[in-house]
Write a protein that holds these residues in place. Structure first.
Motif, PDB file in Angstrom:
ATOM      1  N   GLY A  54     -25.031 -11.868 -29.550  1.00 13.75           N
ATOM      2  CA  GLY A  54     -25.876 -11.850 -28.159  1.00 13.75           C
ATOM      3  C   GLY A  54     -25.713 -13.089 -27.538  1.00 13.75           C
ATOM      4  N   ALA A  55     -26.811 -13.749 -26.800  1.00 11.49           N
ATOM      5  CA  ALA A  55     -26.629 -14.932 -25.633  1.00 11.49           C
ATOM      6  C   ALA A  55     -27.804 -15.525 -26.016  1.00 11.49           C
ATOM      7  N   ILE A  56     -27.739 -16.791 -25.527  1.00  6.58           N
ATOM      8  CA  ILE A  56     -29.038 -17.587 -25.508  1.00  6.58           C
ATOM      9  C   ILE A  56     -28.759 -18.598 -24.239  1.00  6.58           C
ATOM     10  N   ALA A  57     -29.858 -18.819 -23.458  1.00  3.82           N
ATOM     11  CA  ALA A  57     -29.739 -19.742 -22.273  1.00  3.82           C
ATOM     12  C   ALA A  57     -30.939 -20.533 -22.213  1.00  3.82           C
ATOM     13  N   ASN A  58     -30.581 -21.807 -22.123  1.00  6.45           N
ATOM     14  CA  ASN A  58     -31.876 -22.862 -22.334  1.00  6.45           C
ATOM     15  C   ASN A  58     -31.839 -23.719 -20.984  1.00  6.45           C
ATOM     16  N   THR A  59     -32.741 -24.054 -20.275  1.00  7.17           N
ATOM     17  CA  THR A  59     -32.965 -25.008 -19.057  1.00  7.17           C
ATOM     18  C   THR A  59     -32.933 -26.236 -19.612  1.00  7.17           C
ATOM     19  N   VAL A  60     -32.399 -27.403 -19.118  1.00  5.50           N
ATOM     20  CA  VAL A  60     -32.792 -28.628 -19.343  1.00  5.50           C
ATOM     21  C   VAL A  60     -33.923 -29.079 -18.468  1.00  5.50           C
ATOM     22  N   VAL A  61     -34.817 -29.843 -18.868  1.00  2.00           N
ATOM     23  CA  VAL A  61     -36.071 -30.249 -18.223  1.00  2.00           C
ATOM     24  C   VAL A  61     -36.338 -31.557 -18.236  1.00  2.00           C
ATOM     25  N   ALA A  62     -36.859 -32.554 -17.324  1.00  2.38           N
ATOM     26  CA  ALA A  62     -37.305 -33.638 -17.513  1.00  2.38           C
ATOM     27  C   ALA A  62     -38.126 -34.216 -18.891  1.00  2.38           C
ATOM     28  N   GLY A  63     -37.876 -35.136 -19.255  1.00  2.00           N
ATOM     29  CA  GLY A  63     -38.746 -35.592 -20.501  1.00  2.00           C
ATOM     30  C   GLY A  63     -39.533 -36.590 -20.141  1.00  2.00           C
ATOM     31  N   ILE A  64     -39.890 -37.325 -21.022  1.00  2.00           N
ATOM     32  CA  ILE A  64     -41.039 -38.495 -21.191  1.00  2.00           C
ATOM     33  C   ILE A  64     -40.308 -39.748 -21.608  1.00  2.00           C
ATOM     34  N   GLY A  65     -40.757 -40.856 -21.247  1.00  2.00           N
ATOM     35  CA  GLY A  65     -40.040 -42.238 -21.664  1.00  2.00           C
ATOM     36  C   GLY A  65     -40.651 -42.523 -22.963  1.00  2.00           C
ATOM     37  N   PRO A  66     -39.837 -43.225 -23.564  1.00  2.00           N
ATOM     38  CA  PRO A  66     -40.110 -43.692 -25.111  1.00  2.00           C
ATOM     39  C   PRO A  66     -41.279 -44.822 -25.202  1.00  2.00           C
ATOM     40  N   HIS A  67     -42.254 -44.543 -25.904  1.00  2.00           N
ATOM     41  CA  HIS A  67     -43.158 -45.794 -26.182  1.00  2.00           C
ATOM     42  C   HIS A  67     -42.472 -46.821 -26.940  1.00  2.00           C
ATOM     43  N   PRO A  68     -42.579 -48.041 -26.350  1.00  2.00           N
ATOM     44  CA  PRO A  68     -41.639 -49.043 -27.050  1.00  2.00           C
ATOM     45  C   PRO A  68     -41.993 -49.482 -28.473  1.00  2.00           C
ATOM     46  N   ILE A  69     -41.151 -49.736 -29.233  1.00  2.00           N
ATOM     47  CA  ILE A  69     -41.044 -50.271 -30.577  1.00  2.00           C
ATOM     48  C   ILE A  69     -40.456 -51.496 -30.806  1.00  2.00           C
ATOM     49  N   ALA A 127     -34.570 -18.527 -27.660  1.00  2.00           N
ATOM     50  CA  ALA A 127     -33.443 -18.454 -27.174  1.00  2.00           C
ATOM     51  C   ALA A 127     -33.499 -18.895 -25.637  1.00  2.00           C
ATOM     52  N   HIS A 128     -34.812 -18.729 -24.907  1.00  2.00           N
ATOM     53  CA  HIS A 128     -34.805 -18.965 -23.498  1.00  2.00           C
ATOM     54  C   HIS A 128     -35.897 -20.285 -23.304  1.00  2.00           C
ATOM     55  N   ASP A 129     -36.156 -20.787 -24.265  1.00  2.00           N
ATOM     56  CA  ASP A 129     -37.134 -22.042 -24.008  1.00  2.00           C
ATOM     57  C   ASP A 129     -36.378 -23.212 -23.356  1.00  2.00           C
ATOM     58  N   ASP A 130     -37.249 -24.018 -22.403  1.00  2.00           N
ATOM     59  CA  ASP A 130     -36.645 -25.051 -21.881  1.00  2.00           C
ATOM     60  C   ASP A 130     -36.513 -26.492 -22.976  1.00  2.00           C
ATOM     61  N   VAL A 131     -35.415 -27.049 -22.691  1.00  2.00           N
ATOM     62  CA  VAL A 131     -35.288 -28.330 -23.436  1.00  2.00           C
ATOM     63  C   VAL A 131     -35.596 -29.576 -22.570  1.00  2.00           C
ATOM     64  N   ALA A 132     -36.521 -30.543 -23.404  1.00  2.00           N
ATOM     65  CA  ALA A 132     -36.734 -31.470 -22.369  1.00  2.00           C
ATOM     66  C   ALA A 132     -35.809 -32.678 -22.894  1.00  2.00           C
ATOM     67  N   GLU A 182     -14.203 -36.270 -17.770  1.00  2.00           N
ATOM     68  CA  GLU A 182     -15.364 -36.841 -17.104  1.00  2.00           C
ATOM     69  C   GLU A 182     -16.489 -36.093 -16.638  1.00  2.00           C
ATOM     70  N   LEU A 183     -16.549 -34.992 -17.411  1.00  2.00           N
ATOM     71  CA  LEU A 183     -17.718 -34.203 -17.364  1.00  2.00           C
ATOM     72  C   LEU A 183     -19.182 -34.819 -17.513  1.00  2.00           C
ATOM     73  N   PRO A 184     -20.014 -34.977 -16.754  1.00  2.00           N
ATOM     74  CA  PRO A 184     -21.269 -35.596 -16.815  1.00  2.00           C
ATOM     75  C   PRO A 184     -22.034 -34.970 -18.136  1.00  2.00           C
ATOM     76  N   PRO A 185     -22.978 -35.746 -18.650  1.00  2.00           N
ATOM     77  CA  PRO A 185     -24.016 -35.398 -19.607  1.00  2.00           C
ATOM     78  C   PRO A 185     -25.139 -34.363 -18.875  1.00  2.00           C
ATOM     79  N   LEU A 186     -25.673 -33.790 -19.452  1.00  2.00           N
ATOM     80  CA  LEU A 186     -26.563 -32.605 -19.024  1.00  2.00           C
ATOM     81  C   LEU A 186     -27.746 -33.490 -18.490  1.00  2.00           C
ATOM     82  N   ALA A 187     -28.263 -32.865 -17.382  1.00  2.00           N
ATOM     83  CA  ALA A 187     -29.260 -33.298 -16.728  1.00  2.00           C
ATOM     84  C   ALA A 187     -30.612 -32.303 -16.226  1.00  2.00           C
ATOM     85  N   PRO A 188     -31.647 -32.477 -15.986  1.00  2.00           N
ATOM     86  CA  PRO A 188     -32.496 -31.927 -15.607  1.00  2.00           C
ATOM     87  C   PRO A 188     -32.273 -30.677 -14.667  1.00  2.00           C
TER      88      PRO A 188
END
Length: 316
Positions: free
Chosen positions: A282-297, A106-111, A264-270
């Motif tokens: 009840g309620a849940i609340a998650n914080t967006v955090v930076a992720g990693i770049g993709p390995h190229p395929i 419920a309160h974990d970060d989301v990359a 024109e609301l922006p996408p979610l960001a860190p």
């Protein structure tokens, strides 16, 4: 009853019944999934007697779901995304399978998922199956629902829409995170919310950084959960612990719906915090955090349709 699964400061995972600010713990090694499979959830919950303060505990998904089906049961959401609702949508409650390994608390970060620049949330409620069944009627299906919880079906819209152009999916646009929690509320607790048409009339809201973005009623679903469970069981099985999401509610249940209506609301960001609240759950609340770049395929090879004879095995 309200069942939670938590991680204690020392790393131990325990489940139990929430009573105010206290968790009445069940014996170590017990899981909500085990109790669902044995049919003893309510009996075990009534016997919970090992209290601990919820302060400082990490909420995990209340059940370790073996499968997660996510439906699309709100007409207003479909209309906002697609502009018009195809007649095929009205014929049956469509769903897709998402990734049970990506469930978070419920309160974990989301990359931000690799390669995405259009991260979105989806405000939903999920039913959790408590008894196995197949080819159920809606009337039978009601007795197979153990309880309900909040679900946020995080979505990478740029990845999702590219994938679905292939007439398959979604896949990587969806399988990086799904929030489930904070608790599993048993079905009997929500009966007072049932309206005359048999729907659960629960208020649902979502806010980003404290600003409300969407608000709806769960009773605006086109089908009640009993119908969703019955359809999911058709020609196959539903089993204890299976999670069935309602799909995104309307009236701002996700950014993509609002984008489809000209917002024109922006996408979610860190740094963004997404908070979802549902009456009785009840309620849940998650914080967006930076992720990693993709390995190229590399892109697919474009192959000739010429088919010469096989040269056969190489001999030495």
């Amino acid at each position: 009853m309200r069942f939670a699964t938590v991680e204690e400061p020392g790393g131990d995972v325990r489940c139990g019944v929430v009573d105010g600010d206290t968790l009445m713990r069940l014996p170590a090694g017990t899981s909500v999934l085990d109790l669902l499979r044995s049919g003893t959830l309510l009996e075990a919950g009534a016997a919970a007697d090992d209290p601990i303060s919820l302060s400082g505990l990490r909420f995990l998904p209340p059940v370790d779901a073996p499968t997660v089906r996510d439906f699309v049961a709100f007409e207003e959401h479909v209309e906002g995304i697609a502009g018009v609702v195809d007649e095929a949508w009205y014929a049956a409650p469509t769903f897709y399978f998402t990734n049970p390994y990506a469930l978070i608390g419920a309160h974990d970060d989301v990359a931000v998922p690799p390669g995405s620049h259009r991260l979105d949330f989806e405000l939903e409620v999920a039913a959790v199956i408590g008894a196995p069944g197949s080819d159920l009627t809606p009337e039978q299906a009601r007795h197979h629902i153990a309880g309900y919880t909040i679900l946020n079906d995080w979505s990478a819209r740029d990845l999702q829409f590219r994938e679905m152009a292939v007439r398959l999916g979604p896949c990587k646009g969806k399988d990086f995170a799904t929030t489930l929690g904070p608790v599993l509320v048993t079905a009997d607790e929500l009966e007072p919310y049932r309206d005359p048409d048999g729907f659960l009339s629960l208020g649902m809201t979502v806010a980003v950084n404290g600003t409300e973005i969407g608000r709806d009623l769960l009773s605006n679903m086109a089908w009640p959960f009993e119908d969703l469970v019955a359809y999911a069981s058709r020609g196959t099985q539903v089993r204890p612990g299976d999670v069935l999401g309602s799909g995104t509610c309307g009236n701002g249940g996700c950014l993509a719906e609002l984008w489809g209506r000209g917002s024109e609301l922006p996408p979610l960001a860190p740094g963004d915090v997404v908070t979802m609240t549902v009456d009785g759950l009840g309620a849940i609340a998650n914080t967006v955090v930076a992720g990693i770049g993709p390995h190229p395929i590399p892109a697919a090879r474009r192959r000739s349709r010429h088919r010469p004879a096989s040269p056969g095995p190489t001999t030495m």
